[in-house]
Motif scaffolding. Sequence first.
Motif, PDB file in Angstrom:
ATOM      1  N   ASP A 142       4.957  18.506   3.018  1.00 42.92           N
ATOM      2  CA  ASP A 142       4.519  17.249   5.020  1.00 42.92           C
ATOM      3  C   ASP A 142       2.717  17.998   5.134  1.00 42.92           C
ATOM      4  O   ASP A 142       2.339  16.908   5.738  1.00 42.92           O
ATOM      5  CB  ASP A 142       5.063  18.451   6.233  1.00 42.92           C
ATOM      6  CG  ASP A 142       6.641  17.755   6.037  1.00 42.92           C
ATOM      7  OD1 ASP A 142       7.143  17.573   4.960  1.00 42.92           O
ATOM      8  OD2 ASP A 142       7.604  18.255   6.592  1.00 42.92           O
ATOM      9  N   GLN A 145       0.311  15.019   3.530  1.00 37.48           N
ATOM     10  CA  GLN A 145       0.395  13.442   4.710  1.00 37.48           C
ATOM     11  C   GLN A 145      -0.191  14.285   6.199  1.00 37.48           C
ATOM     12  O   GLN A 145      -1.089  12.971   6.120  1.00 37.48           O
ATOM     13  CB  GLN A 145       1.885  13.874   4.438  1.00 37.48           C
ATOM     14  CG  GLN A 145       2.438  13.344   3.092  1.00 37.48           C
ATOM     15  CD  GLN A 145       3.749  13.265   2.653  1.00 37.48           C
ATOM     16  OE1 GLN A 145       3.880  12.532   3.724  1.00 37.48           O
ATOM     17  NE2 GLN A 145       4.575  12.720   1.452  1.00 37.48           N
ATOM     18  N   GLU A 148      -3.649  14.280   6.391  1.00 34.74           N
ATOM     19  CA  GLU A 148      -4.326  12.994   5.786  1.00 34.74           C
ATOM     20  C   GLU A 148      -4.410  12.128   6.810  1.00 34.74           C
ATOM     21  O   GLU A 148      -5.921  11.475   7.658  1.00 34.74           O
ATOM     22  CB  GLU A 148      -3.967  12.397   4.874  1.00 34.74           C
ATOM     23  CG  GLU A 148      -4.783  12.777   3.224  1.00 34.74           C
ATOM     24  CD  GLU A 148      -3.482  12.331   1.979  1.00 34.74           C
ATOM     25  OE1 GLU A 148      -3.040  11.372   2.344  1.00 34.74           O
ATOM     26  OE2 GLU A 148      -4.405  12.523   0.943  1.00 34.74           O
ATOM     27  N   ASP A 149      -3.197  11.958   7.667  1.00 33.26           N
ATOM     28  CA  ASP A 149      -3.251  11.641   8.871  1.00 33.26           C
ATOM     29  C   ASP A 149      -3.934  11.367  10.019  1.00 33.26           C
ATOM     30  O   ASP A 149      -4.534  11.174  10.910  1.00 33.26           O
ATOM     31  CB  ASP A 149      -1.290  12.305   9.083  1.00 33.26           C
ATOM     32  CG  ASP A 149      -0.458  10.419   8.455  1.00 33.26           C
ATOM     33  OD1 ASP A 149      -1.189   9.533   7.804  1.00 33.26           O
ATOM     34  OD2 ASP A 149       0.783  10.992   8.834  1.00 33.26           O
TER      35      ASP A 149
ATOM     36  N   ARG B 172      -0.894   5.901   1.093  1.00 35.04           N
ATOM     37  CA  ARG B 172       0.071   6.833   1.194  1.00 35.04           C
ATOM     38  C   ARG B 172       0.537   6.173   2.909  1.00 35.04           C
ATOM     39  O   ARG B 172       1.401   6.255   3.698  1.00 35.04           O
ATOM     40  CB  ARG B 172      -0.231   7.390   1.071  1.00 35.04           C
ATOM     41  CG  ARG B 172       0.473   8.061  -0.683  1.00 35.04           C
ATOM     42  CD  ARG B 172      -0.177   9.365  -0.785  1.00 35.04           C
ATOM     43  NE  ARG B 172      -1.575   9.410  -1.335  1.00 35.04           N
ATOM     44  CZ  ARG B 172      -2.009  10.731  -0.931  1.00 35.04           C
ATOM     45  NH1 ARG B 172      -1.449  11.847  -0.282  1.00 35.04           N
ATOM     46  NH2 ARG B 172      -3.421  10.826  -1.027  1.00 35.04           N
ATOM     47  N   SER B 173      -1.268   6.394   3.501  1.00 29.17           N
ATOM     48  CA  SER B 173      -1.361   6.454   5.061  1.00 29.17           C
ATOM     49  C   SER B 173      -0.549   4.867   5.721  1.00 29.17           C
ATOM     50  O   SER B 173       0.752   5.208   6.336  1.00 29.17           O
ATOM     51  CB  SER B 173      -2.120   6.542   5.312  1.00 29.17           C
ATOM     52  OG  SER B 173      -2.920   6.662   6.802  1.00 29.17           O
ATOM     53  N   ARG B 176       3.887   5.492   5.881  1.00 30.19           N
ATOM     54  CA  ARG B 176       4.080   6.391   6.633  1.00 30.19           C
ATOM     55  C   ARG B 176       4.194   5.877   8.111  1.00 30.19           C
ATOM     56  O   ARG B 176       4.617   6.237   8.664  1.00 30.19           O
ATOM     57  CB  ARG B 176       2.711   7.571   6.626  1.00 30.19           C
ATOM     58  CG  ARG B 176       3.303   8.937   5.352  1.00 30.19           C
ATOM     59  CD  ARG B 176       2.195   9.875   5.517  1.00 30.19           C
ATOM     60  NE  ARG B 176       1.560   9.967   4.267  1.00 30.19           N
ATOM     61  CZ  ARG B 176       0.220  10.264   4.893  1.00 30.19           C
ATOM     62  NH1 ARG B 176      -0.090  10.262   5.222  1.00 30.19           N
ATOM     63  NH2 ARG B 176      -0.434   9.819   3.147  1.00 30.19           N
TER      64      ARG B 176
END
Lengths: 186, 186
Positions: A142, A145, A148-149, B172-173, B176
């Motif tokens: 996790d 990701q 990046e989020d 990818r973003s 999600r």
Amino acid sequence: MRTVFEKPDAIALVAEVFRECGYEGASISTITARTRLSKGSLYHFFPGGKEQMAAEVLAHVDAWFAREIFVPLETAEPHQAIAQMWTAVEDYFRSGKRICLIGAFALDETRDRFAKPIRSYFERWTNALEAALTRNGTPAGDGRQLAEDAIASIQGALVLARAMADETIFERSLGRMRLRLASHAT
Amino acid sequence: MRTVFEKPDAIALVAEVFRECGYEGASISTITARTRLSKGSLYHFFPGGKEQMAAEVLAHVDAWFAREIFVPLETAEPHQAIAQMWTAVEDYFRSGKRICLIGAFALDETRDRFAKPIRSYFERWTNALEAALTRNGTPAGDGRQLAEDAIASIQGALVLARAMADETIFERSLGRMRLRLASHAT
DNA sequence: CATCGTATAGACCGATCGGTTTAGTAACGC
DNA sequence: GCGTTACTAAACCGATCGGTCTATACGATG
């Protein structure tokens, strides 16, 4: 009349003009007008002209983030470093009234001129945040990701806050992201 | 030699130059060079000059999003409209290789020039997405926040993808965020 | 006080800016 | 075929661009 500046002051002043106008939008004459530095002073501090001004401004911004955010994320106790990141970000961007110069440069062709510093700024940020999350107990898969989020959320919130001229968007968005990061720790 | 253009073609060509260079970075001569339209043609189609070019380009982009995304979100079956939004967004931005012109304009002072269209584009998008989420069963309080998060994620992912020169980040973003939206329905 | 290096002010330069004008050329109605 | 309209090409304009240069003001050092 004659006013004396030091180079660090000059960098900070020029940075604000690039932030407001972008690289192409910031002409030398708008820079002189807004900073009150004459052309003579500017080219004394930055013999390489506009390109050097922008390069030093980018380095200056990067150094600030490194000191206040990246290094803590990389080395300090993760929970506290992440908390510090959020307060530093909220403080730095002044509730979205200030934008991310490096993010803005990334969008148009000025990116090509400064590709390396732009790229390493965002890479170091995501890597540092991922590492801190992992040390803080976020499950292995996790971390990347979420990091990046989080950074995309910050950049996106800046765009939205300015586009809608609504400062509350930035703070609300950051608040939600902060909770999401916290809820993924063990 | 003589090549004939129609105005819709001209708008699409000019749009791409503004997207790549920004408003200030797109000089008339770079526009003529990249679009192969002569100055005569440009000022024939856009007597108001550069400002009119940008205004019509913004309107053109807004119309595309209205047709492909906003209207479906506002009127169609919500689950399907949201799915269509994600495919349209992924398609439009070409995995982050293309940026959001309106988002980019929002960041520097060109925002002041086009404040109204920029603002209404993002407001309509968030309102339409919120409405669709609510119709789709997302709890009352969550819809607004999710909508804001989704659109901020898109904008932020575009910044990151370009900054890091990594197309996979965008996809990818978005993947999600799509899951997050879906998981909040009833 | 003299001097010297640093920094400022602003005139100046060729190139390019956004924009206008003139002189057309092609396509179409008649 | 003939005019009219729609469109294009490129010369041209003053203003502004990024950048250079000269002159001078000032603080530090002797």
